[in-house]
Motif scaffolding. Structure first.
Motif, short mmCIF file in Angstrom:
data_model
loop_
_atom_site.label_atom_id
_atom_site.label_comp_id
_atom_site.label_asym_id
_atom_site.label_seq_id
_atom_site.Cartn_x
_atom_site.Cartn_y
_atom_site.Cartn_z
N ILE A 179 -13.94 14.40 -6.03
CA ILE A 179 -14.73 13.49 -6.85
C ILE A 179 -16.14 13.35 -6.28
CG2 ILE A 179 -13.89 11.49 -5.56
CD1 ILE A 179 -14.17 9.86 -8.09
N LEU A 180 -17.09 13.24 -7.18
CA LEU A 180 -18.47 12.97 -6.77
C LEU A 180 -18.99 11.88 -7.69
CD1 LEU A 180 -20.87 13.73 -5.01
CD2 LEU A 180 -21.46 15.49 -6.66
N TRP A 188 -17.78 19.87 -1.69
CA TRP A 188 -18.40 19.79 -0.38
C TRP A 188 -19.25 18.53 -0.26
CZ3 TRP A 188 -16.57 22.75 3.32
CH2 TRP A 188 -15.95 23.96 2.97
N VAL A 189 -18.63 17.40 -0.51
CA VAL A 189 -19.31 16.13 -0.25
C VAL A 189 -19.35 15.96 1.27
CG1 VAL A 189 -19.18 13.65 -0.50
CG2 VAL A 189 -18.47 15.10 -2.37
N PRO A 246 -18.99 18.54 -5.60
CA PRO A 246 -17.78 17.72 -5.48
C PRO A 246 -16.84 18.27 -4.40
CG PRO A 246 -18.23 18.24 -7.78
CD PRO A 246 -19.20 19.02 -6.98
N THR A 272 -11.81 18.66 -10.58
CA THR A 272 -13.08 18.18 -10.06
C THR A 272 -13.69 17.19 -11.05
OG1 THR A 272 -13.40 20.29 -8.98
CG2 THR A 272 -15.31 18.88 -9.19
N ILE A 311 -25.18 18.80 -2.34
CA ILE A 311 -23.74 18.66 -2.24
C ILE A 311 -23.06 18.92 -3.57
CG2 ILE A 311 -23.66 17.06 -0.30
CD1 ILE A 311 -23.24 14.93 -2.68
#
Lengths: 551, 345
Positions: B69-70, A501-502, A499, B42, A497
């Protein structure tokens, strides 16, 4: 007319038919690039040093042992429960069979981590039931580690066992049972000597399927495994510590038992592994049923299992729609608005789009593959067939690992793209469709196509007017199956994944792991809603042509 | 026949609708629609997504810049940013111990940006060239479960120093994570090595071992377990203890002398897709609002003196924490010290 054999001959015929040639070439390129090449890269990435490290550190040995122990335990209990559940539905006179069938189906809607999440919410350190037990009986529940994992994997994989066994039970002819009864066999003796014996291959098959799924399970062990470390979790750790070599070693070790089972299934139990798709119910005779006492027992058993499953879904829904369930039970749509319907966290929408795209591609590709493998002569057919089914045997964690190791460096770089996620999902689901479609293709007699050809139709015309309409049912069934699996997959895509394409399953996992349970629950509810909605649309379009909710 | 025709045409309509919707979504994602007004940044977030989102929603409100956001653990964030150096995916790295950012700076993965809003952040809490800037700090503290203490030790005074923890009466009553895997525990021992000297720190650890119930892998675990009453004392970062205390657990925190501290940092990824927005975000992060949002939710202390201590928080300046703790030195020594600590049994 006798068909001519030989490589030269088949090549010649292929060259004269450019559209088939294009299909064959594309299939080869896709499978070699995304199945064979990543496998080779993984084998090379795991250098000798890393094998040495793996076998010299007790930590990894323990993880391997833990994995074997926990998967076997879970597979045994899941198979037993699945069998009793299926037996109750097919052999007894209990009420509410339809209800029980639906209950066994609904866990398929949820990602496997959701059972882990629900378990945390009910039995975790701060879970509802643990809390209640503690305040009323002063019993402290600590199920982290093996016990919790055992329960969760049993519950999340028993539907798989149930479906496999159902297929076998349906195909057992009542004749034998009636004959045995006429000869005096009764009750448990009848069950043991006839029914169970006949169902045994299916039971073993179910056990193996569940065991492999548990072996590769990643989300549940990570959430509730505690200090009980498993191989799939260690792989994740090494990937995030930037040790692709060590991760590859463990990936390969993870694949070995899966390949063994795959081989066993093909050789020993060549029937029944997809009996849910192919198994035909036997009509006519009514089979021998259970006694009243057994009925009561079976009904109680199925009810308990159903309560378990319902409570898992109920607690998730409660958490999704309240501020902070247990502490503040005010109804709110806040969580859903924040993590499902917000433009900055379209995880559910991402899942929906990627799963649809991937499922469509998977079925289309499976169709092409099945068509050329069954109908077209060309060299390398065995290789093509093998690499098309191979991904079935590869655990999701391994597929994800292979793709990330292969496509983050080297000639083809796909890291950080949605394409890689789509490919990963496709690889896991395409083989299932491929198997189903080759079977259906074999059922469509070749003479019909030959007649069309004689009447002047070319390959494409034959396909679109003759073959595809006859395959519609299988195609739709496979599409639905692939779509549902894609929506819920975690271990395959957790490394892939980005950011942008979470996806929802990963979000659920992340929120659950960091203790933001209401968000995890909200995403889970959103994900199931999206799956159900899509299935509903499909059902509306195809009406009675597809059976979605009836396995 | 008519039925088949109908279903076929509906299949075609469905296919077209799906293709249009899905295609449109992909185009939307790649920024074809919406024109230039729609900037999107991002973010890789090492601190909890909940806090990060609160801050980023505020940022979006003020600037109109949307975000992806991740959330990642610090190890994964570092390896991701490093692996993506040829084709950076993220613009901004939010939170995580400064030594992780230092690793990335050395690898050349970060973009220097000295925000004018960083001027009041003390020099020992930011990179001198602006590759990373400290956002919060969090000292090591001794957390005592007050209920269990009363049961076991009555009205005895709480331990005030690290050496107090050596008292044999604490046998099996202390939890501290493993400095070989946990940044929290490493910070504690690296600071002790800086104050006492390496040899004395190792001697101390040897004497402490019998008192440790276990050495879990992750930094926050000891205080969670102490709060549950599995043991009396947990040594963790102060913020974790305050958060658990404010959830209603009977935890009393003491920041002892020579306690090291963590600096949670911010940095801009070099060559990210939206550098301009990243700089705007850095400026925004170093204003007071994000600092307040974060400290009120995570109970860490802002690096900015103008951000007040949240209710229920502790002003670390009133404690005896090791203000001279040198995180650069700690980062350099990391491997050697960890090896020495690992071989103690």
């Amino acid at each position: 007319m006798k068909e001519k054999k030989g490589i030269g001959e088949s090549l010649g015929r292929l060259l004269k038919d450019p559209s088939s040639l294009a299909l064959v070439l594309t299939s080869f390129i896709v499978l070699i690039l995304f199945v064979i090449y990543p496998l080779i890269v993984v084998v090379f990435t795991s250098g000798f040093d890393n094998w040495g490290t793996f076998f010299s550190k007790p930590r990894y040995g323990r993880a391997l042992l833990n994995t074997i122990v926990s998967s076997s335990l879970s597979a045994v209990t899941a198979t037993i429960i699945g069998f009793i559940y299926a037996y109750a539905i097919h052999y007894s006179n209990i009420k509410g069979k339809k209800f029980f069938r639906v209950i066994a189906f609904i866990p398929l809607l949820a990602p496997s981590v959701m059972s882990g999440l629900a378990f945390l919410l009910l039995f975790g350190r701060g879970g509802m039931i643990s809390h209640w037990l503690n305040s009323v009986f002063h019993i402290e529940l600590d199920l982290y580690g093996l016990p919790g994992l055992w329960i969760v994997q049993t519950i999340s994989y028993f539907p798989l066992a149930y479906m496999t066994i159902t297929g076998v039970l349906r195909s057992i002819s009542p004749n034998l049972e009636i004959a045995a009864q006429n000869l005096g066999a009764r009750g448990f003796y009848l069950f043991r000597t006839i029914t169970f014996k006949l169902a045994l291959p299916g039971v073993i098959n179910a056990f193996l399927l569940v065991a492999i799924n548990c072996f590769a399970d990643f989300g549940n062990p990570k959430l509730i495994g505690g200090n009980y470390s498993l191989l799939a979790v260690e792989i994740y750790g090494e990937i995030i510590n930037n040790e692709p070599g060590l991760a590859s070693v463990m990936g390969i070790i993870l694949v070995i038992p899966a390949l063994l089972v795959f081989w066993l299934q093909n050789k020993v139990l060549s029937k029944g592994s997809y009996s849910t798709v192919t198994g035909k119910p036997v009509s006519g005779l009514n089979r021998v049923t259970t006694s009243r006492k057994t009925d009561v027992l079976l009904f109680t058993f199925n009810t308990i299992i159903s309560i378990f499953i319902i409570s898992m879904f109920a607690i998730t829904i409660l958490f999704a729609f309240t501020k902070n369930f247990g502490r503040d039970n005010t109804f709110t749509l806040d969580h859903l608005m924040k993590v499902v319907f917000s433009s900055s966290s379209p995880a559910v929408l991402n899942s929906l789009v990627l799963s649809l795209v991937s499922a469509i591609l998977a079925v289309a590709f499976a169709l092409v593959l099945a068509y050329i493998v069954i109908r077209k002569p060309f060299p390398g057919k065995k290789l093509l067939d093998f690499s098309a089914v191979l991904p079935i045997a590869l655990p999701g964690t391994f597929v994800g690992l292979a793709l990330i190791v292969t496509f983050s460096k080297g000639p083809v770089v796909l890291q950080g793209t949605a394409a890689l996620i789509v490919i990963a999902m496709l690889l896991k689901q395409m083989p299932v469709g491929y198997r189903g479609l080759t079977a259906s293709f074999k059922q469509v007699d070749k003479s019909i196509e030959e007649a069309a050809t004689n009447l002047g139709a070319n390959s494409r015309k034959t396909l679109t007017t003759i073959v595809f309409p006859m395959l519609q049912k299988t195609v739709v069934a496979n599409f639905v199956y692939a779509f549902m699996k894609n929506m819920n997959t975690l271990s395959t895509i957790i490394f892939l994944i980005t950011p942008k394409w979470v996806v929802a399953a990963v979000s659920i996992f992340n929120y659950a792991e960091t203790g933001t349970y209401y968000w995890a629950a909200a995403v889970a509810v959103g994900l199931m809603g999206a799956t159900l909605g899509t299935l509903g649309v499909i059902k509306l379009i195809f009406r009675s042509k597809v059976k979605i909710f009836d396995f | 026949m008519a039925a088949r025709k109908k279903s076929n045409s509906s299949v075609i309509i469905l296919a077209v609708v799906i293709v249009v919707l899905v295609g449109g979504f992909f185009l939307y994602k790649s920024g074809v629609f919406g024109g230039k007004g729609k900037e999107k940044i991002t973010v890789y977030s090492i601190f909890q997504e909940e806090e990060a989102r609160k801050i980023l929603d505020k940022f979006k409100e003020e600037t109109g810049i949307d975000y992806d956001i991740l959330r990642l653990p610090s190890g994964e964030a570092v390896s991701r940013v490093q692996n993506e150096m040829l084709n950076p995916q993220a613009d901004f790295l939010m939170g995580g111990p400064a030594d992780s950012h230092e690793v990335l700076r050395k690898a050349g993965a970060l973009q220097a940006y000295a925000s004018s809003n960083a001027s009041d952040v003390p020099d020992n809490m930011k990179d001198k060239d602006g590759f990373w800037t400290g956002f919060y700090l969090n000292p090591i503290a001794i957390g005592v479960n007050e209920e269990r203490w009363k049961e076991k030790y009555g009205s005895d005074p709480y331990p005030e120093t690290f050496k107090d923890l050596l008292d044999p009466k604490f046998k099996g009553e202390i939890g501290m994570s493993d400095p070989a895997t946990s940044g929290t525990a490493y910070t504690a021992f690296a600071s002790l090595a800086q104050v006492w000297g390496e040899q004395e720190m190792l001697d101390y650890m040897r004497q402490l071992l019998p008192n440790l119930k276990e050495r879990p892998k992750s930094g926050i675990e000891p205080i969670q377990k102490a709060a549950k009453g599995e043991y009396t004392i947990g040594v963790t970062f102060l913020g974790d203890q305050l958060k658990i205390k404010n959830q209603g657990n009977p935890i009393h925190s003491i920041v002892p002398e020579a306690a090291g501290y963590e600096i949670g940092a911010l940095s801009i990824v070099k060559g990210g897709p939206n550098e301009k927005a990243a700089k705007k975000l850095m400026d925004f992060m170093l204003t007071n609002t994000p600092g307040e949002i974060y400290t009120q939710s995570a109970y860490a202390v802002s690096t900015k003196p103008s951000v007040p201590i949240p209710p229920g928080g502790i002003d670390i300046k009133s404690t005896k924490y090791n203000q001279d703790y040198d995180l650069w030195k700690a980062a350099d020594q990391r491997k050697d010290l960890q090896d020495a600590l690992k071989s103690l049994r």
